[in-house]
Design an enzyme around this catalytic site. Sequence first.
Site, PDB file in Angstrom:
ATOM      1  N   LYS A 236      -6.955   3.542  -3.009  1.00  0.00           N
ATOM      2  CA  LYS A 236      -7.396   3.442  -1.631  1.00  0.00           C
ATOM      3  C   LYS A 236      -7.958   4.802  -1.220  1.00  0.00           C
ATOM      4  O   LYS A 236      -7.447   5.837  -1.658  1.00  0.00           O
ATOM      5  CB  LYS A 236      -6.155   3.098  -0.804  1.00  0.00           C
ATOM      6  CG  LYS A 236      -6.394   2.461   0.515  1.00  0.00           C
ATOM      7  CD  LYS A 236      -5.077   1.966   1.108  1.00  0.00           C
ATOM      8  CE  LYS A 236      -5.212   1.823   2.601  1.00  0.00           C
ATOM      9  NZ  LYS A 236      -3.995   1.330   3.246  1.00  0.00           N
TER      10      LYS A 236
ATOM     11  N   ASP B 248       0.868  -1.181   0.000  1.00  0.00           N
ATOM     12  CA  ASP B 248       0.000   0.000   0.000  1.00  0.00           C
ATOM     13  C   ASP B 248       0.901   1.225   0.000  1.00  0.00           C
ATOM     14  O   ASP B 248       1.518   1.538   1.010  1.00  0.00           O
ATOM     15  CB  ASP B 248      -0.901   0.026   1.239  1.00  0.00           C
ATOM     16  CG  ASP B 248      -2.037  -0.973   1.111  1.00  0.00           C
ATOM     17  OD1 ASP B 248      -1.954  -1.861   0.242  1.00  0.00           O
ATOM     18  OD2 ASP B 248      -3.011  -0.861   1.880  1.00  0.00           O
TER      19      ASP B 248
ATOM     20  N   LYS C  72      -9.974   0.068  -2.430  1.00  0.00           N
ATOM     21  CA  LYS C  72      -9.873  -0.289  -1.017  1.00  0.00           C
ATOM     22  C   LYS C  72     -10.236   0.884  -0.120  1.00  0.00           C
ATOM     23  O   LYS C  72      -9.482   1.846  -0.022  1.00  0.00           O
ATOM     24  CB  LYS C  72      -8.445  -0.750  -0.699  1.00  0.00           C
ATOM     25  CG  LYS C  72      -8.199  -1.034   0.785  1.00  0.00           C
ATOM     26  CD  LYS C  72      -6.824  -1.613   1.035  1.00  0.00           C
ATOM     27  CE  LYS C  72      -6.519  -1.704   2.525  1.00  0.00           C
ATOM     28  NZ  LYS C  72      -5.151  -2.193   2.784  1.00  0.00           N
TER      29      LYS C  72
END
Lengths: 784, 275
Positions: free
Chosen positions: B175, B155, B211
């Site tokens: 995200k 990430d 996400k």
Amino acid sequence: MAWQHPADILLEAWLDTQDRHLGHYVNGKWLKPERRNSVPCQDPITGENLAICLQAQAEDVAAAVEAARTALENWSTLPGARRAQHLTRLAKMIQKHQRLLWTLESLVTGRAVREVRDRDVPLAQQLLQYHAVQAHTQEEALAGWEPMGVIGLIVPPTFSFLEMMWRICPALAVGCTVVVLVPPASPAPLLLAQLAGELGSFPGILNMISGPTSLGPVLASQPGVQKVAFCGAVEEGRTLRRTLAGQGLELSLALGAESLLLLTEAADVDSAVEGVVDATWSDRSQGGLRLLIQESVWDETMTRLQARMGRLRVGRGLDGAVDMGARGAAARDLAQRYVHEAQSQGAQVFQAGDVPSDSPFYPPTLISDLPPASPCAQTEVPWPLVVASPFRTAKEALAVANGTPRGGSASVWSERLGQALELGYRLRMGIVWINAHGLRDPAVPTGGCKESGSSWHGGPDGLYEYLRPSGTPARQPSLSENLNYDTFGLAVPSTLPAGPETGPSSAPPYGLFVGGRFQAPGARSSRPIQDSHGNLHGYVAEGGAKDIRGAVEAAHQAAPGWVGQSPGARAALLGALAAALERRESALAARLERHGVELKVAKAEVELSVRRLRAWGARAQAQGHTLQVAELRGPVLRLREPLGVLAIVCPDEWPLLAFVSLLAPALAHGNTVVLVPSGTCPIPALEVCQDVATLLPAGLVNVVTGDRDHLTRCLALHQDVQALWYFGSVQGSQFVEWASAGNLKPVWVNRGLPRAWDQDAEGAGPELGLRAAQTKALWLPMGD
Amino acid sequence: MAAHNLGTELDLSWISKVQVNHPAVLRRAQQVQARRTVKKEWQAAWLLKAVTFIDFTTLSGDDTSSNVQRLCYKAKYPIREDLLKALNMHDKDITTAAVCVYPARVCDAVRALKAAGCNIPVASVATGFPAGQTHLKTRLEEIRLAVEDGATEIDVVINRSLVLTGQWEGSDFIKTSTGKETVNATFPVAIVMLRAIRDFFWKTGNKIGFKPAGGIRSAKDALAWLSLIKEELGDEWLKPELFRIGASTLLSDIERQIYHHVTGRYAAYHDLPMS
């Protein structure tokens, strides 16, 4: 037995309290007369019989109206604060039993329970609370107005209980009592009436009669009913308008359910697609949607729309996860017929969504490529259909959107502020949402124009629907007679020369005042006007159908220029006209004197006329206002817009004052006018026209003299006259009401009753201002 | 992980043409939470599905190998065995989608998961998480080290100063936030991001994952997120390769709801194993 949802069990328990046998709810009690026809109330999906509903007969309707009349005496004289208290109690009662209410409504109508539970029921409570506040301030805010009396409300099968609440709440708040004719087999309104009845006090204020719409005229003809409010299909409304002509009651119509969505290339297309879902495929509205898409984003929009449609779920309304329920066989058949017809006329049909295969359901449907001239393109789009068509420019979009007889609601989708406002202001619709669709709030008036009917509910406009100026005579015992509509005012009695023109005053102006100048009438004949001694005062032109046509055309041509003027500029011109009248005082007084008015009184009449012009000029500057709505960031504008071409048939009495008192508010609110002056004394009005000719733009004011019945006939039947005020005979009033069904123009008739034009209340009261303009609600949600 | 985003020529006209109407998106965000209320066995099914999307996360300053080990064990056995048996789902190998830790804890996580005998991927936040305000050189080194330790998903915190000045970067997944901000995953923001993913797919054929992270704590929230994905992107996106929920406490609430569904009783905290 199949598994039952607890909500179903609650519902069954309630139905059992009535032995599955629903009657009417009158005077705080269930009314279940013997020997009546009954219809089954069914689950629209399973066809299972839930209960039996009695069908009313005339005597049941009479009993309900009698109860409402009795209740009125007390209810209408209560202090507003007491009524407010009662409405608040009803709101709490709904809150306590909301689960039963939403289950019943969703089950029987088939609409998604989510919509009923999360929107309709809370909104019903908000409506009661908002109107409780209005009742509380009534004595102060609505001084000079009184409740009309007993209101008859007619609701057709496809409308939800919420539509009924929009009308019941303001009526009860201002002190009216209500009789509702609910469609057969719709128990939710009955439950609502029971909840109201169980409050104990004031039992007769809300009465429900279950029966077919054909009982509407029976309800209307009951003595004591002062107004009928109808919502439903356009043709039913037209028929009702004709049937009730001359019965002396007010009729307000809210017709059709189609909406419009205008999607420009500057729109957030994904959000606009959600707007389409809100408008048609979420069980929020009753009707279909006309979708106008700018050519440059056509492909993109259609792709997104079709992808979105694929994710819609259709199913049993009580399922918490459906977008759309079923609306019964009639609605499905209507949709099916429209689709077949559209296909046969060359349209493309796209259907999608997760739809159960059994019969009562109809899938979300998108129709495109419908030729604009095909019959389908002209008829109202039914639920759950969306008819999409492209446009090139904003100007073209306006022409298409305004080029239908419908004037209900529309939304504009554009991220360009200037364009969005331009479109919002220029759409001829009752409600316009910018970048949203289908928002409602009790404080915002909701209504329409053109053939959507010019009745309003919600906000201040909703209150005035059930009020009349204090002291207005109540409805006369039914005067309706067998007027022959085919021949009324058809022929013009011929007139011959009537002797020498004698008398002191100079020759009066001659001709029809059309398009800013005096013209010879099409028929090339004249009618003599006699003074009070029977001597010939002069000749006026004998106007006819063609002259009316010309006058209406001239008025239409002048309209854009006049609408574009600021209220200040309009006031200045009215002021100039007032000054001119002042200068002409002696001539006008002399004309009036010849018709038997004492000189002193004649002078007073001129003076009062001058005052009226100035007063309306000033009032027109304080128009419309901004409303603040809970849960909405941004304002809602309540605009007061001109009606368009307003035709006015002036009374015979007060030949100058009545003429000016009617002309002034009409002009001040931006209308252009065609007037028929006093029949016995038209000359003062023509005198005024000499000043109008030099001061006001051509075509703004048109005055046509001649046979009043004949001219009235021409104006009332004219499809392009937007409103008509008639002050004349009983028969004339009846004819005007009947003929207005053609384009459903709002009409104001005096039913042969005189009016005190010299009194401010009747000659210059707020009623004139209300009637001289139409409301539009423009929603402007904001956010960065 | 799905096929990688091979990237495309940067065409800023795509971005400049985007119109977002804020109030309309807010309304949509409100609606989407209320339009798909699932109950009973359907709810249980959706909750189990939600478990398989969870990036089971611990990102605390005091993480040690022992709590990372506990996290990994819970990732492998997210729902009590007897509850799964009652639902007849015990042999479906329901685990969370990944475990997510700081770079320094990747080793611990890989070891613990190996010991538990499963191949749940280890994700690591990297590149100066959560601010991303470190030198490019150390950020790249951080990624390299995490991968070396066995992390298979990274990430990355992008340098937001570049975004705010219009210099964009590409990725396989986007995200909502780091989960460490005052405002994290919200529906209106997610709607705009999901629509961008859809537009990118329509234009290039590349599916980008999504996400949301931060603040998703209740089973009800998780269901709303699932229905949002289903509504805006469709079922194709409802798989762990394209959708993850970054969360640490969500799992215990889901397990409690499943407990209630199976037993008809509400669980005490000690009824369910901790992570």
